[in-house]
Write an enzyme that holds these catalytic residues in place. Structure first.
Site, mmCIF file in Angstrom:
data_model
loop_
_atom_site.group_PDB
_atom_site.id
_atom_site.type_symbol
_atom_site.label_atom_id
_atom_site.label_comp_id
_atom_site.label_asym_id
_atom_site.label_seq_id
_atom_site.Cartn_x
_atom_site.Cartn_y
_atom_site.Cartn_z
ATOM 1 C CB CYS A 146 -0.929 0.018 1.205
ATOM 2 S SG CYS A 146 -2.261 -1.160 1.041
HETATM 3 N N1 COA Z 1 -20.726 -9.017 7.074
HETATM 4 C C1 COA Z 1 -21.325 -9.097 8.283
HETATM 5 N N2 COA Z 1 -20.651 -9.263 9.417
HETATM 6 C C2 COA Z 1 -19.316 -9.396 9.341
HETATM 7 C C3 COA Z 1 -18.618 -9.354 8.117
HETATM 8 C C4 COA Z 1 -19.391 -9.154 6.938
HETATM 9 N N3 COA Z 1 -18.824 -9.083 5.733
HETATM 10 N N4 COA Z 1 -17.303 -9.512 8.336
HETATM 11 C C5 COA Z 1 -17.153 -9.651 9.667
HETATM 12 N N5 COA Z 1 -18.368 -9.595 10.275
HETATM 13 C C6 COA Z 1 -18.667 -9.690 11.696
HETATM 14 C C7 COA Z 1 -17.681 -10.613 12.384
HETATM 15 O O1 COA Z 1 -18.151 -11.938 12.332
HETATM 16 C C8 COA Z 1 -17.658 -10.057 13.800
HETATM 17 O O2 COA Z 1 -18.775 -10.558 14.521
HETATM 18 P P1 COA Z 1 -18.600 -10.986 16.054
HETATM 19 O O3 COA Z 1 -18.215 -9.716 16.764
HETATM 20 O O4 COA Z 1 -19.947 -11.482 16.384
HETATM 21 O O5 COA Z 1 -17.507 -11.994 16.065
HETATM 22 C C9 COA Z 1 -17.908 -8.554 13.617
HETATM 23 O O6 COA Z 1 -18.496 -8.415 12.309
HETATM 24 C C10 COA Z 1 -16.657 -7.745 13.700
HETATM 25 O O7 COA Z 1 -15.669 -8.313 12.792
HETATM 26 P P2 COA Z 1 -14.238 -7.745 12.651
HETATM 27 O O8 COA Z 1 -13.467 -8.495 11.619
HETATM 28 O O9 COA Z 1 -13.605 -7.667 14.009
HETATM 29 O O10 COA Z 1 -14.607 -6.304 12.066
HETATM 30 P P3 COA Z 1 -13.918 -4.911 12.193
HETATM 31 O O11 COA Z 1 -14.925 -3.955 12.711
HETATM 32 O O12 COA Z 1 -12.570 -4.968 12.814
HETATM 33 O O13 COA Z 1 -13.728 -4.520 10.652
HETATM 34 C C11 COA Z 1 -12.042 -4.519 8.933
HETATM 35 C C12 COA Z 1 -12.988 -5.333 9.781
HETATM 36 C C13 COA Z 1 -11.181 -5.450 8.136
HETATM 37 C C14 COA Z 1 -12.856 -3.650 7.982
HETATM 38 C C15 COA Z 1 -11.198 -3.611 9.826
HETATM 39 O O14 COA Z 1 -10.599 -4.372 10.869
HETATM 40 C C16 COA Z 1 -10.119 -2.888 9.090
HETATM 41 O O15 COA Z 1 -10.372 -2.149 8.169
HETATM 42 N N6 COA Z 1 -8.866 -3.053 9.531
HETATM 43 C C17 COA Z 1 -7.749 -2.413 8.913
HETATM 44 C C18 COA Z 1 -7.599 -2.942 7.572
HETATM 45 C C19 COA Z 1 -6.452 -2.368 6.802
HETATM 46 O O16 COA Z 1 -6.104 -1.223 6.861
HETATM 47 N N7 COA Z 1 -5.866 -3.187 6.025
HETATM 48 C C20 COA Z 1 -4.840 -2.775 5.197
HETATM 49 C C21 COA Z 1 -5.054 -3.436 3.920
HETATM 50 S S1 COA Z 1 -3.891 -2.865 2.808
#
Ligand code: COA
Length: 375
Positions: free
Chosen positions: A157
């Site tokens: 990135c």
């Molecule tokens: N639809 C519905 N629910 C979902 C889901 C989806 N697509 N994906 C995950 N969930 C649920 C999970 O099951 C979890 O449920 P639980 O609390 O009952 O276990 C809940 O949503 C939270 O999941 P989580 O993965 O912890 O979500 P989050 O709020 O941390 O968001 C990301 C996920 C990936 C969007 C976030 O962590 C993020 O953006 N992180 C940084 C990513 C980044 O910068 N990456 C760099 C890439 S270059």
């Protein structure tokens, strides 16, 4: 002699096809139904977990993403395929990355009032390169008609900001007079569209940045006053696909680790302090204070991440337009995100305005570029 590097033009190539969250969730949930039906016996026996549905609400809440542009939506939205389908091109045809890059480069050149023949180097800086060699950058160089040299680089990135630093340093030292830094990102091909935790994250795009000696600029420009890059090894964003894969005995066909993988929560927790500290150090060493900054063009991975960094850097909530986001329309486009934000939200800046481009991601890596508007 030390020359002053300047951004004189930027360009964005946006693919024609859009996938909305609604379309994406319909396809994903249809895939889930197929998967669960196919594995009904194991799921009933308790030896396999059933897959869960995705949802539009979650996607917007967790990321701020509303849609993404892609090079092929048909394959991605087919629940039996779930990845883009690209025609295999012959070696005599331009590669897909080069083709996307050309449009972005032409736009950057046009903005600067330049011809390709005026350019001294091409750096193709992207998260994924479609082949090992010859460098995609050299193909772009040839297709554009650029003299000099070209090379590929990959810092995930942060590829664009690291590429800008490389080009700016070469211009400062006098080894080149100008360079195109181009970021064709086909993120749809490295995303695992069948993984509910990340299937909504990425989109495709190409950006280009023309950097010249400030004294050669034909119109208004952004002087690159300072750049800073940093890296710290982490496995929390990883893709194991590479040229050694064929020698692995377990085959490559459906291995999850051959696509983008992340521990999203850990990334969130670890990268935010790293970026905030990086920017604070860079600004302090450059004599730039928060009140000097007119705009922040941040990496576009996640809205809450950007809101957090904006608040940390400015010491208050960013005013509307001060820290523009484009991820609601483009999703995460890896290295290209901060350059799209810059390209689409910098024309209104006036002489003397200072801004900061910053990207961060896998590696971990973080790169920041301080710019000052002239003209
Ligand atoms: N639809 C519905 N629910 C979902 C889901 C989806 N697509 N994906 C995950 N969930 C649920 C999970 O099951 C979890 O449920 P639980 O609390 O009952 O276990 C809940 O949503 C939270 O999941 P989580 O993965 O912890 O979500 P989050 O709020 O941390 O968001 C990301 C996920 C990936 C969007 C976030 O962590 C993020 O953006 N992180 C940084 C990513 C980044 O910068 N990456 C760099 C890439 S270059």
């Amino acid at each position: 002699m030390n020359y002053i590097p300047a951004i004189t033009g930027t360009g964005v190539f946006t693919p024609k096809e859009i996938i909305t969250n609604a379309e994406l969730v319909v396809a994903f949930n249809a895939y889930v139904d197929l998967y669960n039906a196919e594995h009904a016996a194991e799921i009933a026996a308790g030896t396999l977990d059933a897959k869960a549905y995705s949802s539009e609400d979650f996607i917007v809440k967790a990321s701020g993403i509303e849609q993404r542009f892609v090079m092929d939506k048909t394959g991605i939205l087919d629940p039996k395929v779930m990845h883009p389908l690209f025609r295999q091109r012959s070696d005599d045809e331009p590669s897909l990355m080069a083709e996307m890059a050309l449009e972005a480069c032409h736009a950057a050149l046009a903005q600067a009032g330049r011809q390709a023949s005026d350019v001294g180097a091409v750096i193709c800086a992207a998260s994924n390169l479609e082949r090992a060699y010859p460098a995609v950058a050299i193909e772009i160089q040839q297709l554009l008609g650029v003299q000099g040299f070209a090379f590929d680089m990959n810092v995930a990135c942060s590829s664009a900001t690291f590429g800008i630093q490389a080009a700016a340093d070469m211009i400062r030292s006098g080894s080149i007079k100008s360079a195109l830094v181009v970021n064709p990102e086909i993120c749809s091909a490295h995303l695992e569209w069948r993984d509910r935790d990340c299937h909504f994250i990425f989109g495709d795009v190409a950006t280009a940045t023309l950097i010249e000696r400030a004294e050669d600029a034909k119109g208004p420009y952004f002087e690159i006053t300072s750049t800073r890059c940093a890296t710290e090894f982490s496995n929390n964003i990883r893709n194991n696909n590479g040229f050694l894969r064929r020698s692995r005995p377990d085959g490559v066909a459906d291995r999850r680790d051959m696509q983008f993988m992340q521990n999203g929560r850990k990334v969130f927790k670890e990268v935010l302090p790293m970026v905030a500290e990086h920017i604070a150090g860079h600004m302090a060493d450059s004599g730039v204070s928060a009140s000097d900054l007119k705009r922040l063009w941040l990496h576009q991975a996640n809205k809450s991440m950007n809101d957090f960094i904006g608040r940390k850097v400015l010491g208050r909530d960013p005013a509307p337009g001060e820290q523009p986001n484009i991820l609601q329309d483009y999703a995460n486009t890896s290295s290209a995100g901060s350059i799209i934000a810059f390209s689409k939200n910098s024309a209104d800046m006036v002489d003397g305005d200072v801004g900061l481009i910053c990207s961060f991601g896998a590696g971990y890596s973080v790169g920041s570029v301080l710019v000052r508007r002239h003209g």
